[in-house]
Each structure stands twice: as C-alpha cells, then as structure tokens.
Design a protein around this motif. Structure first.
Motif, PDB file in Angstrom:
ATOM      1  N   LEU A  84       6.553  49.393   6.397  1.00 49.69           N
ATOM      2  CA  LEU A  84       5.763  49.210   5.185  1.00 49.69           C
ATOM      3  C   LEU A  84       4.375  49.849   5.295  1.00 49.69           C
ATOM      4  CD1 LEU A  84       6.786  45.507   4.598  1.00 49.69           C
ATOM      5  CD2 LEU A  84       7.308  47.415   3.070  1.00 49.69           C
ATOM      6  N   MET A  85       3.875  50.002   6.530  1.00 51.00           N
ATOM      7  CA  MET A  85       2.555  50.608   6.748  1.00 51.00           C
ATOM      8  C   MET A  85       2.657  52.091   7.073  1.00 51.00           C
ATOM      9  SD  MET A  85       0.651  47.559   8.933  1.00 51.00           S
ATOM     10  CE  MET A  85      -0.898  48.492   9.021  1.00 51.00           C
ATOM     11  N   ARG A  86       3.765  52.702   6.720  1.00 50.42           N
ATOM     12  CA  ARG A  86       4.027  54.093   7.103  1.00 50.42           C
ATOM     13  C   ARG A  86       2.967  55.070   6.576  1.00 50.42           C
ATOM     14  NH1 ARG A  86       7.229  52.253   3.170  1.00 50.42           N
ATOM     15  NH2 ARG A  86       7.410  53.421   1.219  1.00 50.42           N
ATOM     16  N   ALA A  87       2.408  54.774   5.395  1.00 51.83           N
ATOM     17  CA  ALA A  87       1.434  55.700   4.808  1.00 51.83           C
ATOM     18  C   ALA A  87       0.019  55.139   4.820  1.00 51.83           C
ATOM     19  CB  ALA A  87       1.847  56.022   3.370  1.00 51.83           C
ATOM     20  N   CYS A  88      -0.206  54.102   5.579  1.00 47.42           N
ATOM     21  CA  CYS A  88      -1.519  53.449   5.599  1.00 47.42           C
ATOM     22  C   CYS A  88      -2.486  54.188   6.527  1.00 47.42           C
ATOM     23  CB  CYS A  88      -1.380  51.995   6.049  1.00 47.42           C
ATOM     24  SG  CYS A  88      -0.468  50.980   4.864  1.00 47.42           S
ATOM     25  N   PRO A  89      -3.769  54.091   6.259  1.00 53.45           N
ATOM     26  CA  PRO A  89      -4.759  54.800   7.086  1.00 53.45           C
ATOM     27  C   PRO A  89      -4.981  54.154   8.446  1.00 53.45           C
ATOM     28  CG  PRO A  89      -5.849  53.496   5.391  1.00 53.45           C
ATOM     29  CD  PRO A  89      -4.384  53.429   5.096  1.00 53.45           C
ATOM     30  N   LEU A 121       2.423  30.651  13.419  1.00 54.75           N
ATOM     31  CA  LEU A 121       2.509  31.434  14.657  1.00 54.75           C
ATOM     32  C   LEU A 121       1.861  32.808  14.569  1.00 54.75           C
ATOM     33  CD1 LEU A 121       6.210  30.890  15.830  1.00 54.75           C
ATOM     34  CD2 LEU A 121       4.164  29.871  16.811  1.00 54.75           C
ATOM     35  N   ALA A 122       1.931  33.431  13.408  1.00 53.88           N
ATOM     36  CA  ALA A 122       1.594  34.851  13.285  1.00 53.88           C
ATOM     37  C   ALA A 122       0.133  35.144  13.590  1.00 53.88           C
ATOM     38  CB  ALA A 122       1.937  35.340  11.886  1.00 53.88           C
ATOM     39  N   ASP A 123      -0.079  36.331  14.153  1.00 51.80           N
ATOM     40  CA  ASP A 123      -1.432  36.824  14.397  1.00 51.80           C
ATOM     41  C   ASP A 123      -1.992  37.536  13.169  1.00 51.80           C
ATOM     42  OD1 ASP A 123      -1.487  36.099  17.249  1.00 51.80           O
ATOM     43  OD2 ASP A 123       0.042  37.653  17.448  1.00 51.80           O
ATOM     44  N   PHE A 124      -1.101  38.232  12.448  1.00 53.33           N
ATOM     45  CA  PHE A 124      -1.496  38.974  11.257  1.00 53.33           C
ATOM     46  C   PHE A 124      -0.441  38.776  10.170  1.00 53.33           C
ATOM     47  CE2 PHE A 124      -3.366  41.150  14.868  1.00 53.33           C
ATOM     48  CZ  PHE A 124      -4.676  41.359  14.456  1.00 53.33           C
ATOM     49  N   ALA A 125      -0.858  39.055   8.931  1.00 50.42           N
ATOM     50  CA  ALA A 125       0.058  38.962   7.800  1.00 50.42           C
ATOM     51  C   ALA A 125      -0.096  40.191   6.913  1.00 50.42           C
ATOM     52  CB  ALA A 125      -0.214  37.696   6.997  1.00 50.42           C
ATOM     53  N   LEU A 126       1.032  40.767   6.534  1.00 52.57           N
ATOM     54  CA  LEU A 126       1.055  41.876   5.585  1.00 52.57           C
ATOM     55  C   LEU A 126       1.462  41.269   4.247  1.00 52.57           C
ATOM     56  CD1 LEU A 126       0.550  44.943   5.798  1.00 52.57           C
ATOM     57  CD2 LEU A 126       3.023  45.250   5.944  1.00 52.57           C
ATOM     58  N   VAL A 127       0.561  41.329   3.279  1.00 54.17           N
ATOM     59  CA  VAL A 127       0.689  40.525   2.063  1.00 54.17           C
ATOM     60  C   VAL A 127       0.657  41.396   0.809  1.00 54.17           C
ATOM     61  CG1 VAL A 127      -0.456  38.719   0.695  1.00 54.17           C
ATOM     62  CG2 VAL A 127      -0.333  38.518   3.182  1.00 54.17           C
ATOM     63  N   LEU A 134      -2.202  44.192   1.595  1.00 52.99           N
ATOM     64  CA  LEU A 134      -3.306  43.682   2.398  1.00 52.99           C
ATOM     65  C   LEU A 134      -2.824  43.351   3.801  1.00 52.99           C
ATOM     66  CD1 LEU A 134      -4.969  41.130  -0.080  1.00 52.99           C
ATOM     67  CD2 LEU A 134      -5.589  43.532   0.276  1.00 52.99           C
ATOM     68  N   LEU A 135      -3.624  43.711   4.796  1.00 45.96           N
ATOM     69  CA  LEU A 135      -3.369  43.315   6.176  1.00 45.96           C
ATOM     70  C   LEU A 135      -4.438  42.296   6.547  1.00 45.96           C
ATOM     71  CD1 LEU A 135      -1.761  43.672   8.817  1.00 45.96           C
ATOM     72  CD2 LEU A 135      -3.426  45.437   9.464  1.00 45.96           C
ATOM     73  N   LEU A 136      -4.013  41.066   6.831  1.00 51.23           N
ATOM     74  CA  LEU A 136      -4.943  39.963   7.027  1.00 51.23           C
ATOM     75  C   LEU A 136      -4.830  39.378   8.425  1.00 51.23           C
ATOM     76  CD1 LEU A 136      -4.248  38.184   3.621  1.00 51.23           C
ATOM     77  CD2 LEU A 136      -6.112  39.772   4.157  1.00 51.23           C
ATOM     78  N   ASP A 137      -5.969  39.011   8.970  1.00 53.89           N
ATOM     79  CA  ASP A 137      -6.042  38.373  10.285  1.00 53.89           C
ATOM     80  C   ASP A 137      -5.837  36.874  10.100  1.00 53.89           C
ATOM     81  OD1 ASP A 137      -6.724  37.286  12.735  1.00 53.89           O
ATOM     82  OD2 ASP A 137      -8.416  38.641  13.056  1.00 53.89           O
ATOM     83  N   HIS A 169      -0.708  50.735  -1.782  1.00 51.55           N
ATOM     84  CA  HIS A 169      -0.355  50.304  -3.138  1.00 51.55           C
ATOM     85  C   HIS A 169       1.136  49.986  -3.245  1.00 51.55           C
ATOM     86  CE1 HIS A 169      -4.362  51.625  -4.315  1.00 51.55           C
ATOM     87  NE2 HIS A 169      -4.127  52.796  -3.733  1.00 51.55           N
ATOM     88  N   ASN A 170       1.764  49.710  -2.120  1.00 56.45           N
ATOM     89  CA  ASN A 170       3.197  49.416  -2.091  1.00 56.45           C
ATOM     90  C   ASN A 170       3.462  47.946  -1.772  1.00 56.45           C
ATOM     91  OD1 ASN A 170       2.127  49.954   0.508  1.00 56.45           O
ATOM     92  ND2 ASN A 170       4.163  50.294   1.353  1.00 56.45           N
ATOM     93  N   GLY A 171       2.605  47.080  -2.325  1.00 52.38           N
ATOM     94  CA  GLY A 171       2.734  45.659  -2.023  1.00 52.38           C
ATOM     95  C   GLY A 171       4.061  45.067  -2.432  1.00 52.38           C
TER      96      GLY A 171
END
Length: 333
Positions: A84-89, A121-127, A134-137, A169-171
């Motif tokens: 999902l983060m293939r095109a993210c900076p 449990l998770a360290d991060f969340a892709l939302v 959004l990538l959240l801590d 923009h691919n949420g």
C-alpha cells in the motif's frame, strides 16, 4: 517455497500456548523476529527493492495459514502495508504495522480509529481517512480496549498534533486489502475448526459408537464442510494475479461470503463438541472467537453484500445468474 517455510515457523512457534500468552499481554517477540528476520514481510516488495516480488495470488495460501494457526501478530497487515505504501515518499517503518480502513475526526480534531485490529500490539497503523493515507505512530495514541475477552483489537485516539500529513491518496485501498486479509484468515481458521470437530466426532463414543457415525451428526458436518469450502473459494477470488491491491468487487464477494459462513460454522462446531466446547482450556475457542471478530472487522456481510447488490442493480438488463457468471476482477490500474 515461501508457504512451506512460513508453515514451519508457525508450526514451531505459533502454538496455542503462545497465542494464549499474547492474549495475556506477554507479547510474541520470538515469533515476530522469526517472521521479520526471514524477510517474509517483504513478500510483495519488488525484487529490485530486495523483496520477493510475489503476486497477490501467491499470498493466498500464506494468509490462509495465518488464520489456520490463529497468528496473534499483524504479519499479514505488515506485508500489505508495504504494498500500500508502494508510491509513498517514505519507506515503511520497522516493527508491527496494522491497518484500518475506517477513521474519523472528532470535533476537537482528535483522530479516532475504531476497533483497530491488533490495536493493543501494533507499533504503527496505516489508516484510511476519507481517501487519504496516514501512517500513524501507535505509541502516541490513547489505546482503549474493545472490552471483548482476550481481544487484541482496540479503539485508538490520536491528538491533532501527532497526525502529520497524508503520505498518499490511496486510502480506500487499505479497506479493500484489510477486508481481503480477513477473508483469507476466516477461511484458514475455519479449516482448523472443522478439522478439530471431525477429530472429536471420530473420537467421542456414545451409545457404543463414535458420534461421527450418526446420520444427524454427519449431516451437520457435511453442511459445515460446504461452508468451509465455499469460504476458501470466495477468498481465492479476491487474490487475483497481476494486481497489487485486491479488486473492489472481488473483495466484496470474498468478505461477504466468508463472513456469512462464520455463524453457522462456529455454532455447529460448538454444538457438536457439547459442553466441553465452551471451555477456555479447549483450543476451539481460540479460533471461534477470532472468527466472530474477523466477521465484523472492516464490515460484516451486510456491508459488503450491499456493495454487490448495488453493482447488480446498476445493470438492469442483466439477470442475477448472468451477473454472477461474469463477475471478474477489473484490470489492474
């Protein structure tokens, strides 16, 4: 090759005792390290980026295996996050990444992500927030358990100052991928449940013979087997070759059909096990609890059937049988 290697790790490390330990808050560092250090989180990452470069179709048996072993860590979500983060900076961070296809902002700007899988449990969340990625801590969020016994789900709240900017923009793809993950997990967990039920019915003797020999029990087992087989076939539909993210209609059918089977499969299993079936000591509940949780995660059958129904009604000159025969994943974007 990858499936066999992962199966070995799961068989050796993902035991019922380990699942119970994670549910009691002990974590699973050895299991997570084995999956991470072996490079299995990079299965969808292109070979040019030191990944395995697998297609979506190759992931099905792996994600089914995760469900079959009641994997208590977000490995499937972490694999999907990299796609999902293939095109993210930015590159995906190390650690456990979970997914959520639904989030909303409260009046004061706090971001709420309800019933997030592995939220404890998770360290991060892709939302997904209204189509924005959004990538959240998770360490910056307030984690509120959902209140279900031993569940790892939680509702998380992020203060406005911790949110940062969208990374894509691919949420909406998050919701599709996560629903597909749950469809595969349901299919896998059902395979374990029916296997346990068949073994018990062959071993449990009543009136001088195994209860599995009685016609009434055989009828229940055959209906159960039909539901399990249909769920696996439905899940396969969503894992289409040549795509990086599951197709929307294939996902809707897969999640709806697998979710529909949960109530009947779990109820039949517990009925055939009898009184022992509701005990915490029996491993059955490790799977049936998860099946009910996965059924409603990212939307139950009611939600996804509505999507399929709307697609059918949008084609007034097409009969239901014609619609079903011609439903195929749309070409990859």
């Amino acid at each position: 090759m990858f499936t066999e290697a992962i199966e070995k790790i799961l068989t050796d490390l993902c035991t019922p005792a380990l699942v119970r330990a994670v549910e009691n808050g002990e974590g699973a560092p050895a299991l997570w390290s084995a999956l991470e250090d072996s490079g299995f989180l990079e299965l969808l990452t292109p070979e040019a980026a030191d990944g395995a470069g697998l297609g979506l179709d190759a992931l099905l048996p792996i994600f089914v295996a995760f469900g079959r072993h009641a994997l208590p860590v977000p490995a499937a979500q972490s694999i999907a996050a990299r796609a999902l983060m293939r095109a993210c900076p930015i590159a995906p961070p190390a650690g456990m990444i979970t997914l959520s296809g639904t989030a909303y902002s409260e009046i004061d700007g706090t971001l709420c992500v309800p019933r997030m899988a592995f939220g404890l449990l998770a360290d991060f969340a892709l939302v997904n927030l209204e189509g924005q990625l959004l990538l959240l801590d998770c360490s910056l969020a307030l984690r509120q358990p959902v209140g279900v016994h031993a569940s790892q789900c939680a509702t998380l709240y992020w203060p406005p100052e911790t949110l940062g900017s969208a990374i894509g923009h691919n949420g909406e793809e998050v919701r599709l991928f996560h629903a597909t993950i749950h469809a595969a997990a349901i299919a896998g967990a059902m395979e374990t449940v029916i296997g346990m039920t068949l073994e018990y019915c062959n071993d449990r003797v009543q009136f001088g013979k195994a209860i599995g020999k009685f016609q009434a029990v055989q009828h229940q087992l055959s209906v159960m087997a039909e539901q399990v087989a249909a769920s696996r076939i439905a899940a396969e539909l969503a894992f289409c070759a040549g795509r990086q993210v599951p197709d929307r209609m294939a996902t809707a059918i897969a999640k709806a059909r697998t979710s529909m089977a949960v109530s009947q499969v779990t109820a039949t299993a517990h009925a055939l096990f009898g009184a022992i079936g509701v005990t915490e000591e029996l491993d059955l509940q490790l799977f049936t609890r998860r099946l009910h949780e996965w059924r409603i995660s990212e939307g139950s059958e009611t939600c996804w059937n509505a999507i399929v129904g709307q697609a059918l009604l949008a084609q007034p000159n097409v009969t239901a049988s014609e619609f079903v025969r011609h439903v195929t994943p749309s070409p990859s974007a």
